[in-house]
Enzyme design. Sequence first.
Site, PDB file in Angstrom:
ATOM      1  N   TRP A   1      -2.871  -7.373  35.441  1.00 50.13           N
ATOM      2  CA  TRP A   1      -1.998  -6.301  34.926  1.00 50.13           C
ATOM      3  C   TRP A   1      -0.705  -6.847  34.339  1.00 50.13           C
ATOM      4  O   TRP A   1       0.086  -6.090  33.785  1.00 50.13           O
ATOM      5  CB  TRP A   1      -1.681  -5.303  36.049  1.00 50.13           C
ATOM      6  CG  TRP A   1      -2.807  -4.378  36.386  1.00 50.13           C
ATOM      7  CD1 TRP A   1      -4.047  -4.335  35.804  1.00 50.13           C
ATOM      8  CD2 TRP A   1      -2.797  -3.331  37.371  1.00 50.13           C
ATOM      9  NE1 TRP A   1      -4.812  -3.347  36.361  1.00 50.13           N
ATOM     10  CE2 TRP A   1      -4.068  -2.712  37.339  1.00 50.13           C
ATOM     11  CE3 TRP A   1      -1.855  -2.871  38.284  1.00 50.13           C
ATOM     12  CZ2 TRP A   1      -4.406  -1.647  38.176  1.00 50.13           C
ATOM     13  CZ3 TRP A   1      -2.184  -1.808  39.127  1.00 50.13           C
ATOM     14  CH2 TRP A   1      -3.450  -1.204  39.069  1.00 50.13           C
ATOM     15  N   LYS A   2      -0.469  -8.137  34.517  1.00 46.17           N
ATOM     16  CA  LYS A   2       0.785  -8.761  34.032  1.00 46.17           C
ATOM     17  C   LYS A   2       1.989  -7.944  34.521  1.00 46.17           C
ATOM     18  O   LYS A   2       1.951  -7.467  35.652  1.00 46.17           O
ATOM     19  CB  LYS A   2       0.731  -8.926  32.513  1.00 46.17           C
ATOM     20  CG  LYS A   2      -0.551  -9.668  32.087  1.00 46.17           C
ATOM     21  CD  LYS A   2      -0.591 -10.122  30.673  1.00 46.17           C
ATOM     22  CE  LYS A   2      -1.894 -10.862  30.414  1.00 46.17           C
ATOM     23  NZ  LYS A   2      -2.022 -11.384  29.061  1.00 46.17           N
TER      24      LYS A   2
ATOM     25  N   HIS B   1      -1.376 -19.659  34.323  1.00 40.12           N
ATOM     26  CA  HIS B   1      -1.578 -18.777  33.174  1.00 40.12           C
ATOM     27  C   HIS B   1      -0.701 -19.265  32.023  1.00 40.12           C
ATOM     28  O   HIS B   1       0.417 -19.721  32.245  1.00 40.12           O
ATOM     29  CB  HIS B   1      -1.224 -17.329  33.556  1.00 40.12           C
ATOM     30  CG  HIS B   1      -1.699 -16.350  32.521  1.00 40.12           C
ATOM     31  ND1 HIS B   1      -1.039 -16.174  31.340  1.00 40.12           N
ATOM     32  CD2 HIS B   1      -2.773 -15.521  32.493  1.00 40.12           C
ATOM     33  CE1 HIS B   1      -1.691 -15.270  30.612  1.00 40.12           C
ATOM     34  NE2 HIS B   1      -2.755 -14.865  31.296  1.00 40.12           N
TER      35      HIS B   1
ATOM     36  N   GLU C   1       1.063 -17.771  29.979  1.00 40.51           N
ATOM     37  CA  GLU C   1       2.377 -17.118  29.885  1.00 40.51           C
ATOM     38  C   GLU C   1       3.370 -17.780  30.843  1.00 40.51           C
ATOM     39  O   GLU C   1       4.568 -17.828  30.573  1.00 40.51           O
ATOM     40  CB  GLU C   1       2.232 -15.612  30.158  1.00 40.51           C
ATOM     41  CG  GLU C   1       1.566 -14.916  28.971  1.00 40.51           C
ATOM     42  CD  GLU C   1       0.801 -13.657  29.301  1.00 40.51           C
ATOM     43  OE1 GLU C   1       0.969 -13.095  30.395  1.00 40.51           O
ATOM     44  OE2 GLU C   1       0.006 -13.228  28.440  1.00 40.51           O
TER      45      GLU C   1
ATOM     46  N   GLU D   1      -8.967 -19.404  28.886  1.00 41.43           N
ATOM     47  CA  GLU D   1      -8.257 -18.386  28.119  1.00 41.43           C
ATOM     48  C   GLU D   1      -7.600 -19.039  26.903  1.00 41.43           C
ATOM     49  O   GLU D   1      -6.472 -19.554  27.011  1.00 41.43           O
ATOM     50  CB  GLU D   1      -7.158 -17.735  28.971  1.00 41.43           C
ATOM     51  CG  GLU D   1      -7.672 -16.897  30.105  1.00 41.43           C
ATOM     52  CD  GLU D   1      -6.686 -15.780  30.461  1.00 41.43           C
ATOM     53  OE1 GLU D   1      -7.097 -14.619  30.447  1.00 41.43           O
ATOM     54  OE2 GLU D   1      -5.510 -16.074  30.726  1.00 41.43           O
TER      55      GLU D   1
ATOM     56  N   SER E   1      -8.542 -11.022  24.966  1.00 40.88           N
ATOM     57  CA  SER E   1      -8.979  -9.860  24.174  1.00 40.88           C
ATOM     58  C   SER E   1     -10.358  -9.332  24.576  1.00 40.88           C
ATOM     59  O   SER E   1     -11.142  -8.910  23.720  1.00 40.88           O
ATOM     60  CB  SER E   1      -8.938 -10.180  22.677  1.00 40.88           C
ATOM     61  OG  SER E   1      -7.612 -10.399  22.261  1.00 40.88           O
TER      62      SER E   1
ATOM     63  N   GLY F   1      -6.882  -8.613  30.491  1.00 38.60           N
ATOM     64  CA  GLY F   1      -5.467  -8.240  30.466  1.00 38.60           C
ATOM     65  C   GLY F   1      -5.303  -6.790  30.037  1.00 38.60           C
ATOM     66  O   GLY F   1      -5.565  -5.868  30.809  1.00 38.60           O
ATOM     67  N   GLY F   2      -4.908  -6.608  28.794  1.00 37.56           N
ATOM     68  CA  GLY F   2      -4.587  -5.280  28.258  1.00 37.56           C
ATOM     69  C   GLY F   2      -5.595  -4.193  28.590  1.00 37.56           C
ATOM     70  O   GLY F   2      -5.205  -3.084  28.994  1.00 37.56           O
TER      71      GLY F   2
END
Length: 256
Positions: A9-10, A93, A95, A165, A211, A232-233
Amino acid sequence: MKLLVIANWKMNPLTEKEVKRLFTSIKKGLKGRKNIEIVICPPFPYLSIINNLLSSIKLGAQDCFWKDKGPYTGEVSPQMLENIGCKYVIVGHSERRETFKETDEMVNIKIKEILKAKLQPIFCIGETEEEKKAGKTFHVLEREIKKGLDKISKKEIEKVIIAYEPIWAIGTKKACEENEVMTVALFIKKLVSRLYNKKVASNIKIIYGGSVDSKNASDYLRESKMQGLLVGGASLNSKEFIKIIKSLNNIKTYLR
Ligand code: 13P
């Protein structure tokens, strides 16, 4: 071996109310599904809230520090995560590597501590767009794997999940081609076989993230032979996330 679908969910959602609504709706939609291991990784403040609502869905964290406890302002330890009900921790990750300058060495220490706390690390690796264009994908992945898994024993590696990823595919709607993912997975298996042995390589779980949505999810399992997905999204939309899980029914072919 169960398929694994992890929701990252970041830094979302913004409120406790939204967290409860999102989780309850996912839980309802996936009730009774036992063939797939589903993991939700919310931000730290929501871990206990979700743990209290938990069903067969497992709980994971998005990161951790490498010390048990002490004067490390702002950090959270693997032991704390284990203690409040986590089973998995995402580590390395892109990020975190990019925004917080986490190095391969830091990722390696975290993996060791996550394992010590009896949690399963979801070890993220992947190349940037520039690295891909320069033909450096395998070089980058090899460095990340060798350094990330440095001094991790044959026994310990059984618990490590490798998440490929590609950074250029994260949040861009430019998902990686299925055959490319398959090629990378074969490369990872070969490397793990060289670093450990064939048995370890055949058992290690490799999942894909970048994605992923309900249209491409099953292709990564059927065509790329992945053993799971890191979403993710699309995991922030309960209908879409449920659709992803439902699209994976009856898939049993994966890379060994
Ligand atoms: P997206 O699914 O939004 O591309 O994110 C992937 C990811 O970073 C999961 O960890």
